[in-house]
Design a protein around this motif. Structure first.
Motif, mmCIF file in Angstrom:
data_model
loop_
_atom_site.group_PDB
_atom_site.id
_atom_site.type_symbol
_atom_site.label_atom_id
_atom_site.label_comp_id
_atom_site.label_asym_id
_atom_site.label_seq_id
_atom_site.Cartn_x
_atom_site.Cartn_y
_atom_site.Cartn_z
ATOM 1 N N THR A 69 -61.008 73.210 -41.995
ATOM 2 C CA THR A 69 -60.386 72.194 -41.716
ATOM 3 C C THR A 69 -59.320 72.566 -40.358
ATOM 4 O OG1 THR A 69 -58.495 73.103 -43.238
ATOM 5 C CG2 THR A 69 -60.284 71.800 -44.036
ATOM 6 N N GLU B 75 -59.614 76.904 -44.972
ATOM 7 C CA GLU B 75 -58.956 77.133 -43.634
ATOM 8 C C GLU B 75 -59.870 77.290 -42.642
ATOM 9 O OE1 GLU B 75 -54.960 79.435 -45.045
ATOM 10 O OE2 GLU B 75 -56.431 80.534 -44.076
ATOM 11 N N LEU C 157 -56.627 73.974 -40.901
ATOM 12 C CA LEU C 157 -55.325 73.997 -41.592
ATOM 13 C C LEU C 157 -55.172 75.049 -42.371
ATOM 14 C CD1 LEU C 157 -55.044 70.105 -42.645
ATOM 15 C CD2 LEU C 157 -53.983 71.185 -40.643
ATOM 16 N N TYR D 29 -53.212 71.813 -46.443
ATOM 17 C CA TYR D 29 -54.356 71.152 -46.830
ATOM 18 C C TYR D 29 -54.202 70.598 -48.127
ATOM 19 C CZ TYR D 29 -59.050 69.126 -47.427
ATOM 20 O OH TYR D 29 -59.884 68.154 -47.575
#
Length: 361
Positions: free
Chosen positions: A183, A180, A185, A190
């Motif tokens: 990225t 997390e 995301l 993801y």
């Protein structure tokens, strides 16, 4: 979509083989087995059937979705390998470099990403009960995960990183934090974008705080001897977080995923990364799987158990037990997803393996 080299049969259709059915009927008698089973060889399904209740009132279906607990760890490992390929993470890099700042600990200065992946970090696992836990049906999110990590940040390591193998769910929780953080995301998003969607695994998802059960989702049960029936499981066990055990999946979707190991191909993951996941990454010992040296001494790779040509993993959370085994030499997949915590899924899987492995022929 199915792998073009390995098409799967029609979704949702039961296929019955007499030998498997006879064995599984014994498991129903002995353990009140409830769940779904798939046996496939050379891309052909030999046996695929559902058993027992999906809830208190309805029967399981082969197209149903099951929580498979730690079988999810290979997906977290694959996601980390993707980030390594992009240069966002390094396998031998220290985890404090990649974790969010509030979750970096001076005690973890020598712990690497590989140590988390291979359960060799020495970080203590989270406990069953703590005052800060807000656990519903075994699931932990948000502040509870933060509490788990903050507790571990203050505890001494169990051993020098890399010197021992000791299974640690929290290590995979931390890997989810790394995914997390690097990225931007959510972990579930993801995994869907990078791993599930490219394989056509549209019936699978990660159970996080946004998860909403569907009518296809099995309910976690246990057998009650006094009542003589399956009831909803309410026995306390280790809580589960999305990255260490949050996968919800169908048999067919999981069979699609296993083609990755057959062909060593994934649309967004290199063969070299897959080979690294399958290579031994932890000292061979018998801490957790002393009886699973079915084709040579067992060892742990990155998110996967190994024994010779065998690729395996188990899963255990409130209401569910799971085990899968894939023989690369036999091109044989056996997947057992149970929604009865009283089922010994390794015993069931290994029993089926003895029937269907090439050595049994």
């Amino acid at each position: 979509m199915p792998h073009p080299k390995n098409p799967l049969p029609e979704k949702g259709r039961e296929t019955v083989d007499i030998a498997a059915e006879s064995f599984l009927r014994q498991m129903i008698e002995a353990e009140h087995f409830s769940g779904v089973v798939m046996i496939a060889r050379n891309g052909q399904v030999l046996h695929r059937r559902a058993y027992g209740p999906v809830s208190e009132h309805f029967k399981n279906r082969v197209a149903g979705r099951f929580h498979v607990a730690s079988i999810a760890k290979q997906f977290t490992a694959a996601a980390i390998m993707q980030l390594i390929e992009t240069g966002m993470v390094q396998l031998d890099g220290r985890i404090n470099k990649f974790l969010p700042e509030p979750h970096r600990s001076a005690i973890w200065e020598t712990v690497s990403v590989q140590h988390l992946l291979s359960h060799t970090s020495g970080i203590p696992d989270y406990a069953v009960t703590r005052d800060y836990y807000d656990v519903v049906d075994g699931w932990a999110f948000g502040k509870t995960i933060d509490g788990m990590i903050r507790e571990a940040m203050t505890l001494p390591l169990n051993f020098e990183p890399g010197t021992q193998f000791r299974y640690c769910n929290l290590g995979y929780t931390l890997l989810g934090e790394i995914i997390e953080t690097q990225t931007g995301l959510r972990y579930a998003d993801y995994i869907k974008q990078a791993l599930l969607d490219p394989m056509g695994m549209g019936h699978s998802q990660i159970h996080d705080e946004r998860y909403i059960p569907t009518l296809d989702d099995a309910i976690g049960l246990r057998w009650d001897d006094q009542l003589g029936c399956h009831v909803r499981d309410d026995v306390a066990s280790l809580p589960v977080t999305p990255a260490d055990g949050g996968l919800v999946i169908t048999l067919d979707d999981f069979a699609r995923w296993v083609t990755v190991y057959k062909f060593m191909e994934h649309p967004k993951l290199s063969t070299a990364s897959l080979e690294r996941m399958l290579a031994q990454a932890a000292p061979s010992d018998t801490y957790r799987w002393p009886e699973r040296d079915m084709r040579g001494q067992g060892f742990y790779g990155l998110g996967l158990m190994r024994s010779g040509d065998l690729i395996m993993h188990e899963g255990s959370i409130v209401g569910f037990r799971s085990f899968f085994l894939y023989s690369r030499d036999d091109d044989l997949l056996i997947a057992v997803f149970s929604n009865n915590t009283h089922n010994d899924v390794f015993h069931i899987t290994s029993g089926l393996f003895r029937i269907y492995s090439r050595s049994a022929e």
